[in-house]
Design an enzyme around this catalytic site. Structure first.
Site, PDB file in Angstrom:
ATOM      1  N   CYS A   1       0.818  -1.220   0.000  1.00  0.00           N
ATOM      2  CA  CYS A   1       0.000   0.000   0.000  1.00  0.00           C
ATOM      3  C   CYS A   1       0.850   1.268   0.000  1.00  0.00           C
ATOM      4  O   CYS A   1       0.345   2.348  -0.284  1.00  0.00           O
ATOM      5  CB  CYS A   1      -0.940   0.011   1.200  1.00  0.00           C
ATOM      6  SG  CYS A   1      -2.128  -1.320   1.129  1.00  0.00           S
TER       7      CYS A   1
ATOM      8  N   HIS B   1      -3.287   7.409   1.919  1.00  0.00           N
ATOM      9  CA  HIS B   1      -3.704   6.076   1.472  1.00  0.00           C
ATOM     10  C   HIS B   1      -5.073   5.796   2.082  1.00  0.00           C
ATOM     11  O   HIS B   1      -5.333   6.111   3.241  1.00  0.00           O
ATOM     12  CB  HIS B   1      -2.678   5.038   1.936  1.00  0.00           C
ATOM     13  CG  HIS B   1      -3.157   3.629   1.773  1.00  0.00           C
ATOM     14  ND1 HIS B   1      -3.685   3.167   0.595  1.00  0.00           N
ATOM     15  CD2 HIS B   1      -3.217   2.581   2.644  1.00  0.00           C
ATOM     16  CE1 HIS B   1      -4.043   1.897   0.737  1.00  0.00           C
ATOM     17  NE2 HIS B   1      -3.768   1.525   1.973  1.00  0.00           N
TER      18      HIS B   1
ATOM     19  N   ASN C   1     -10.150  -0.016  -0.349  1.00  0.00           N
ATOM     20  CA  ASN C   1      -8.686   0.037  -0.285  1.00  0.00           C
ATOM     21  C   ASN C   1      -8.122  -0.535  -1.581  1.00  0.00           C
ATOM     22  O   ASN C   1      -8.261  -1.724  -1.848  1.00  0.00           O
ATOM     23  CB  ASN C   1      -8.215  -0.787   0.922  1.00  0.00           C
ATOM     24  CG  ASN C   1      -6.700  -0.787   1.083  1.00  0.00           C
ATOM     25  OD1 ASN C   1      -5.968  -0.372   0.193  1.00  0.00           O
ATOM     26  ND2 ASN C   1      -6.234  -1.270   2.228  1.00  0.00           N
TER      27      ASN C   1
END
Ligand code: UT7
Length: 338
Positions: free
Chosen positions: A115, A255, A285
């Site tokens: 990520c 993020h 996500n």
């Protein structure tokens, strides 16, 4: 070679059209729309169709970013593709993207920093530009996490989505650009968020497939706490390096892992809600793609203006984390490509 800061000259998005809603998930696992919204902030996520792979999404985002910047694929010196889900183990998906775009003058490689991929990629691209080695770098974050999501595991399947975001980096001509970045890792937390099989440790076999070992496993609660701490620390370090303080922040593009993580970080940093870009409600996500998707949306919404202090920050598997501080500068280059 002269030291030059890099600026973001263009940004783009490539997301699948298919939506997976919380109601859809209620039919798959023991969950509720209310739980998902309250605990994650997610309403829906995009899911790639069977014939859509990471490079397909990456190409769409890349073409939009290049158009936005007014830069032709043949002008690119480098393509960096950040992903945990390449089309194939070999070759790198960045090379497939290079070919699709016709970027015949570009070097290409992939980065897997989960990520935090886009932040690692940004730092790498910035190094090439600041040394003067390259002048046009395409940076893409692209994921098809639905391929490694266990739709029988309610603790993870509600979180992830597919998509791609891209940015084109060029040398600054004014006093803007990437001022600083801070990257970190801690492999002692590797098993908090991982895919057990499919690599050299545990190659694919009948047992690994039966054991559902090709899907993401996560100890979400532990990751949550570590994420908030590391992201706040990382932003503070990057700000200090840039000679700035928390009060100087105009916009945070974080993020998108969990709305509560983003809000906890913003609160600790003392940054008000209106200065934080949140789109997790629509995409979930998307790992390395989440920051560049949010960036492209912020740009489309005219949230980015000359001179603003913009902060990127993220955390993910590895464990990895990172942040970057930019002074936004609009690029005035005359692109040849239409
Ligand atoms: O992008 C990379 C980094 N990733 C992250 O940053 C993700 C970080 N973690 C998270 O976002 C959150 O930890 C989750 C959203 C994954 C989970 O939220 P939580 O508030 O930490 O919940 P929890 O794991 O502590 O679970 C609370 C309860 C449990 O039930 P019991 O043991 O209290 O009875 C879970 O079994 O919620 C249950 N639960 C669910 N209930 C309904 C877990 N998933 C679900 C679900 N629907 N989908």
């Amino acid at each position: 070679m002269t030291q030059r800061r890099s600026i973001i000259a263009g940004a783009g998005i490539g997301v699948p059209s298919k939506r997976l809603t919380n109601r859809d998930l209620e039919l798959l696992v023991d969950t509720t729309e209310q739980w998902i919204v309250e605990r994650t902030g997610i309403n829906e996520r995009r899911i790639a169709s069977a014939d859509q792979a990471t490079t397909d999404l990456a190409e769409e985002a890349a073409r939009e970013a290049l158009r936005d910047a007014g830069i032709s694929p043949t002008e690119l010196d480098l393509i960096v593709l950040c992903t945990v889900g390449p089309d194939h183990m070999v070759p790198p998906s960045s090379c497939l993207l290079q070919h699709r775009l016709g970027a015949r003058n570009a070097a290409a490689f992939d980065i897997n920093a989960a990520c935090s991929g886009f932040l690692y990629g940004l730092a790498v691209a910035d190094q090439f530009i600041s040394t003067g080695k390259f002048k046009r770098v395409l940076l893409v974050g692209a994921e098809t996490l639905s391929r490694v999501t266990d739709y029988g595991d309610r603790s993870t399947c509600v979180l992830f989505g597919d998509g791609a975001g891209a940015a084109v980096l060029v040398p600054a001509s004014g006093d803007g650009g990437i001022l600083s970045f801070c990257l970190g890792s801690d492999g002692s937390g590797a098993e908090l968020l991982y895919i057990p099989a499919g690599g050299s440790r545990l190659p694919a076999s009948e047992e690994t497939v039966k054991g559902r070992m090709h899907f993401i496993r996560m100890k979400g609660n532990e990751v949550f706490k570590l994420a908030v701490r590391a992201m706040v620390r990382s932003v503070d370090e990057a700000l200090e390096q840039a000679g700035l303080t928390r009060q100087d922040i105009d916009l945070v593009i974080p993020h998108q892992a969990n709305r509560r993580i983003i809000e906890a970080c913003a609160e600790r940093l003392g940054v008000p809600d209106e200065k934080v870009v949140i789109n997790i409600d629509r995409y979930g996500n998307t790992a390395a793609a989440s920051i560049p998707i949010a960036l492209a949306e912020a740009r489309k919404a005219s949230l980015l203006t000359d001179g603003q202090i913009v902060v990127f920050v993220g955390f993910g598997a590895g464990l990895t984390w990172g942040s970057a501080v930019l002074r936004w500068e609009e690029w005035n280059g005359n692109g040849a490509w239409t």
